[in-house]
Design an enzyme around this catalytic site. Structure first.
Site, PDB file in Angstrom:
ATOM      1  N   GLU A 121      84.762 -14.014  16.485  1.00  0.00           N
ATOM      2  CA  GLU A 121      83.692 -13.616  15.577  1.00  0.00           C
ATOM      3  C   GLU A 121      83.533 -12.096  15.545  1.00  0.00           C
ATOM      4  OE1 GLU A 121      83.492 -15.841  17.943  1.00  0.00           O
ATOM      5  OE2 GLU A 121      82.596 -17.719  17.185  1.00  0.00           O
ATOM      6  N   LEU A 127      95.297 -17.059  11.538  1.00  0.00           N
ATOM      7  CA  LEU A 127      95.467 -15.933  10.620  1.00  0.00           C
ATOM      8  C   LEU A 127      96.158 -14.743  11.271  1.00  0.00           C
ATOM      9  CD1 LEU A 127      92.042 -16.155   8.761  1.00  0.00           C
ATOM     10  CD2 LEU A 127      94.297 -16.855   7.928  1.00  0.00           C
ATOM     11  N   PRO A 138      97.340 -18.296  27.280  1.00  0.00           N
ATOM     12  CA  PRO A 138      96.170 -19.175  27.342  1.00  0.00           C
ATOM     13  C   PRO A 138      94.951 -18.534  26.696  1.00  0.00           C
ATOM     14  CG  PRO A 138      96.599 -18.190  29.483  1.00  0.00           C
ATOM     15  CD  PRO A 138      97.754 -17.813  28.603  1.00  0.00           C
TER      16      PRO A 138
END
Length: 438
Positions: free
Chosen positions: A68, A340, A271
């Protein structure tokens, strides 16, 4: 649930939070012991400011974690260019690092206050934001209610509503409406997300597309990249990135199955949570594979099987070392991770079928031929094998993925248009404030 019951429940939530406030110390201390809190700044979680409020209009931005935060950086930079002050809160240590790296001192960074009334009230009493902009899916009842009670406009940008969250909120429709009616505007990622917010009582709602598309490709230390490229040489590679529990072992098993077909194969495993690196190194090592941890500084040798990407902020490095990337949290868990960034870096993308958190991005990538979904480990192994053996097919997916991202751009402009009625008055006030000081 009736409207009256929903209001009663929110009132109980308020009082329960206030009652629990004195007990939050051990919780925050436990998180700090796990590296999930900044010990030196834990007071910010109680709403105690670490800096002074600047003069003039101020916008509060909140982004929960790394994804975010990266998504809203261009939006934050655009608003900063108009001279408006910003306090940006995040919830994790890693996202705080991203703020330092990408925004520096241009914003005031604070850790988000706990969603209990004393902490939220203390935060708002100090910062007095003129506008609150919240990213993606952060629905914190007390914060929303306190902003609403103070008549501070709050806008949700890059709004996302997963299948699971929508089903949960639908069962509590009156509660959802009591919260979402406080939003002055919701800017959703997709038409599906937008319709879900409307169904739950948000008004008005517009659709922008995904802000992550309008971010730059993940950065890289060019010197470190060159060193690793020299160490790897012409070896075939593939990567499993943003992986969750079980997916790392699966990637190692696929490597073991394919290395005879593709001599010199190097598998890069990154990870989602690097804190699991010790456990993963032991697990993969027990399989008889030679592993190098990026954090160790040990070079990738000719007989290295697995490069374990156990560092923070180097996704741009790992993705530039390969042309094939499996994006995790899509086979062993639910929801998927962001595809993306691999697409921006011309990568052929593979993922499991549980990708509903990024459904719009995956739909576009799949339709264009830039991504493929796999059912299980065997199907993933077959897809990796095929792409390693067929460079034309691999390059076709790489080109399609990059083109898809380019075609999806425009979310930043659409979001700024939706924010204009809220931001323009603050820009005027800021200019008048600076003129008055001059």
């Amino acid at each position: 649930m009736s409207e009256r019951a929903a209001r009663t429940l929110l009132t109980l939530y308020r009082y329960a939070g206030a009652a629990a406030f004195p007990l939050m110390g051990p919780y925050v201390a436990w998180r700090a012991s796990k590296g999930k809190e900044d010990k030196g700044r834990s007071k910010e979680r109680y709403g105690i400011a670490g800096q002074q409020r600047p003069d003039g209009p101020l916008i509060w931005f909140h982004a929960a974690s790394v994804g975010e935060t990266i998504a809203i950086v261009p939006l934050v930079q655009t608003i900063l260019s108009y001279g408006v002050n910003i306090v940006l809160t995040t919830g994790t240590v890693t996202s705080a690092k991203v703020v330092r790296e990408r925004l520096g001192d241009s914003v005031i960074h604070q850790y988000v206050p706990l969603d209990i009334k004393p902490a939220v009230s203390r935060f708002l009493n100090h910062w007095h934001p003129d506008l609150a902009i919240i990213a993606e899916s952060e629905i914190w009842p007390m914060t929303i209610l306190e902003l609403g009670a103070r008549n501070i406009p709050q806008v949700l940008v890059n709004g996302r509503m997963s299948d699971k969250s929508f089903a949960s909120w639908t069962k509590r429709a009156s509660l959802a409406e009591a919260l979402f009616e406080n939003f002055s505007h919701v800017v959703a990622q997709s038409e599906i997300d937008g319709e879900r917010f409307r169904t739950l009582g948000a008004r008005p709602v517009s659709v922008s597309g995904n802000l992550k598309v309008d971010t730059p490709p993940p950065p890289v230390d060019e010197k470190a990249l060159l060193v690793l490229q020299r160490q790897i040489g012409a070896r075939p590679t593939w990567a499993a990135v943003s992986t969750h529990d079980g997916e790392e072992k699966m990637a190692a098993e696929i490597h073991a199955a394919l290395r005879k077909r593709h001599p010199g194969l190097l598998t890069i495993v990154v990870p989602r949570h690097p804190a699991r690196a010790d456990e993963l190194a032991q697990e993969i090592g027990a399989m008889g594979l030679r592993l190098v941890r990026r954090s160790s500084g040990e070079p990738v040798a000719a007989d290295t099987d697995i490069l374990l990407g156990d560092t923070i902020g180097e996704m741009g490095l790992y993705l530039r070392l390969t042309e094939i990337a499996f994006v995790g949290r899509s086979l062993s868990s639910t929801g998927g991770q962001n595809p993306l960034e691999p697409a921006m870096l011309d990568t052929a993308i593979l993922a499991g079928r549980d990708v509903q958190n990024f459904r719009e991005a995956y739909k576009n990538l799949i339709d264009a031929g830039g991504a493929k979904l796999v059912r299980d480990r065997n199907m993933l192994a077959g897809a990796v094998n095929y792409l390693l053996a067929n460079p034309d097919a691999r390059r076709g997916m790489m080109v399609a993925a990059a083109a898809t991202v380019q075609n999806m751009r425009g979310a930043l402009a659409a979001t700024m248009k939706a924010l204009e009625p809220f931001i323009h008055p603050l820009i005027v006030q800021s200019r008048l404030h600076r003129a008055g000081k001059g």
